[in-house]
Design an enzyme around this catalytic site. Structure first.
Site, PDB file in Angstrom:
ATOM      1  N   GLY A 156      25.490  56.397  90.223  1.00  0.00           N
ATOM      2  CA  GLY A 156      25.687  55.158  89.246  1.00  0.00           C
ATOM      3  C   GLY A 156      27.338  54.958  88.975  1.00  0.00           C
ATOM      4  O   GLY A 156      28.104  55.687  89.304  1.00  0.00           O
ATOM      5  N   GLU A 191      26.551  50.384  92.897  1.00  0.00           N
ATOM      6  CA  GLU A 191      26.867  51.835  92.898  1.00  0.00           C
ATOM      7  C   GLU A 191      26.094  52.726  93.930  1.00  0.00           C
ATOM      8  O   GLU A 191      26.442  53.794  94.668  1.00  0.00           O
ATOM      9  CB  GLU A 191      26.695  52.269  91.779  1.00  0.00           C
ATOM     10  CG  GLU A 191      27.873  51.812  90.649  1.00  0.00           C
ATOM     11  CD  GLU A 191      29.215  52.443  90.847  1.00  0.00           C
ATOM     12  OE1 GLU A 191      29.198  53.415  91.501  1.00  0.00           O
ATOM     13  OE2 GLU A 191      30.180  51.997  90.315  1.00  0.00           O
ATOM     14  N   GLU A 245      28.114  54.893  96.565  1.00  0.00           N
ATOM     15  CA  GLU A 245      28.084  56.504  96.596  1.00  0.00           C
ATOM     16  C   GLU A 245      27.098  57.100  97.716  1.00  0.00           C
ATOM     17  O   GLU A 245      27.231  58.387  97.967  1.00  0.00           O
ATOM     18  CB  GLU A 245      27.414  56.761  94.971  1.00  0.00           C
ATOM     19  CG  GLU A 245      28.595  56.524  93.986  1.00  0.00           C
ATOM     20  CD  GLU A 245      28.175  56.823  92.604  1.00  0.00           C
ATOM     21  OE1 GLU A 245      27.147  57.324  92.536  1.00  0.00           O
ATOM     22  OE2 GLU A 245      29.094  56.801  91.734  1.00  0.00           O
ATOM     23  N   PRO A 296      25.364  59.955  71.895  1.00  0.00           N
ATOM     24  CA  PRO A 296      27.042  60.351  71.864  1.00  0.00           C
ATOM     25  C   PRO A 296      27.466  61.454  72.642  1.00  0.00           C
ATOM     26  O   PRO A 296      28.260  61.454  73.194  1.00  0.00           O
ATOM     27  CB  PRO A 296      27.419  60.075  70.511  1.00  0.00           C
ATOM     28  CG  PRO A 296      26.400  59.509  69.597  1.00  0.00           C
ATOM     29  CD  PRO A 296      25.022  59.976  70.540  1.00  0.00           C
ATOM     30  N   GLU A 347      28.744  65.333  98.148  1.00  0.00           N
ATOM     31  CA  GLU A 347      27.353  65.464  99.045  1.00  0.00           C
ATOM     32  C   GLU A 347      26.349  64.324  98.353  1.00  0.00           C
ATOM     33  O   GLU A 347      26.507  64.139  97.171  1.00  0.00           O
ATOM     34  CB  GLU A 347      26.707  66.863  98.607  1.00  0.00           C
ATOM     35  CG  GLU A 347      27.556  68.002  99.263  1.00  0.00           C
ATOM     36  CD  GLU A 347      26.969  69.240  99.031  1.00  0.00           C
ATOM     37  OE1 GLU A 347      25.842  69.559  99.185  1.00  0.00           O
ATOM     38  OE2 GLU A 347      27.691  70.063  98.284  1.00  0.00           O
ATOM     39  N   GLU A 357      21.919  64.188  98.597  1.00  0.00           N
ATOM     40  CA  GLU A 357      20.773  64.993  99.008  1.00  0.00           C
ATOM     41  C   GLU A 357      19.603  64.645  98.290  1.00  0.00           C
ATOM     42  O   GLU A 357      19.522  64.127  97.117  1.00  0.00           O
ATOM     43  CB  GLU A 357      21.221  66.602  98.676  1.00  0.00           C
ATOM     44  CG  GLU A 357      21.949  67.050  99.722  1.00  0.00           C
ATOM     45  CD  GLU A 357      21.749  68.726  99.675  1.00  0.00           C
ATOM     46  OE1 GLU A 357      20.889  69.024  99.313  1.00  0.00           O
ATOM     47  OE2 GLU A 357      22.805  69.487 100.081  1.00  0.00           O
TER      48      GLU A 357
END
Length: 122
Positions: free
Chosen positions: A29, A45, A49, A66, A95, A97
């Site tokens: 994300g 994203e 990623e 918060p 990594e 996985e």
């Protein structure tokens, strides 16, 4: 935005390179760019990623405690299905996985709460 990708009782996680939570496992994300929807941002994203392409399947929730992030961010999480691509790391991940849902590592942010919410939605 965060992506919860679950298949065969496993969830896709990335190990973070950047602060906060360097070296901790997290959901794929990141931040929404100008002129993109939150769904587009989630899929971008995921691709950046992990190397995977995806399709948003379901809204999981908004997470706004918060204390969830020292930067005081909120997140919108989606259940995402993999549609292609090949698993790989990136300049944001050391990594990538698949982890069994019943053997999750120590997670960054409130990602265990998000995964649990996604499982309830299934």
């Amino acid at each position: 935005v965060d992506c919860v990708v679950i298949r065969k009782n496993q969830v896709l996680l990335i190990k973070r390179i950047n602060p906060p939570f360097v070296g901790r496992w997290a959901l794929p994300g990141g931040f929404v760019n100008p002129k993109e929807t939150i769904e587009q941002a989630a899929l971008r994203e995921l691709k950046e990623e992990t190397g995977y392409n995806g399709k948003v399947e379901q809204f999981v929730g908004v997470f706004s405690d918060p204390k969830r992030d020292p930067r005081k961010t909120i997140t919108v999480a989606f259940l995402v299905r993999i549609t292609g691509g090949k698993i790989r790391t990136s300049n944001e991940t050391s990594e990538v996985e698949w982890f069994p849902l019943n053997k999750l590592p120590d997670l960054a942010f409130d990602h265990k709460k998000i995964i649990n919410a996604a499982i309830e939605n299934l």
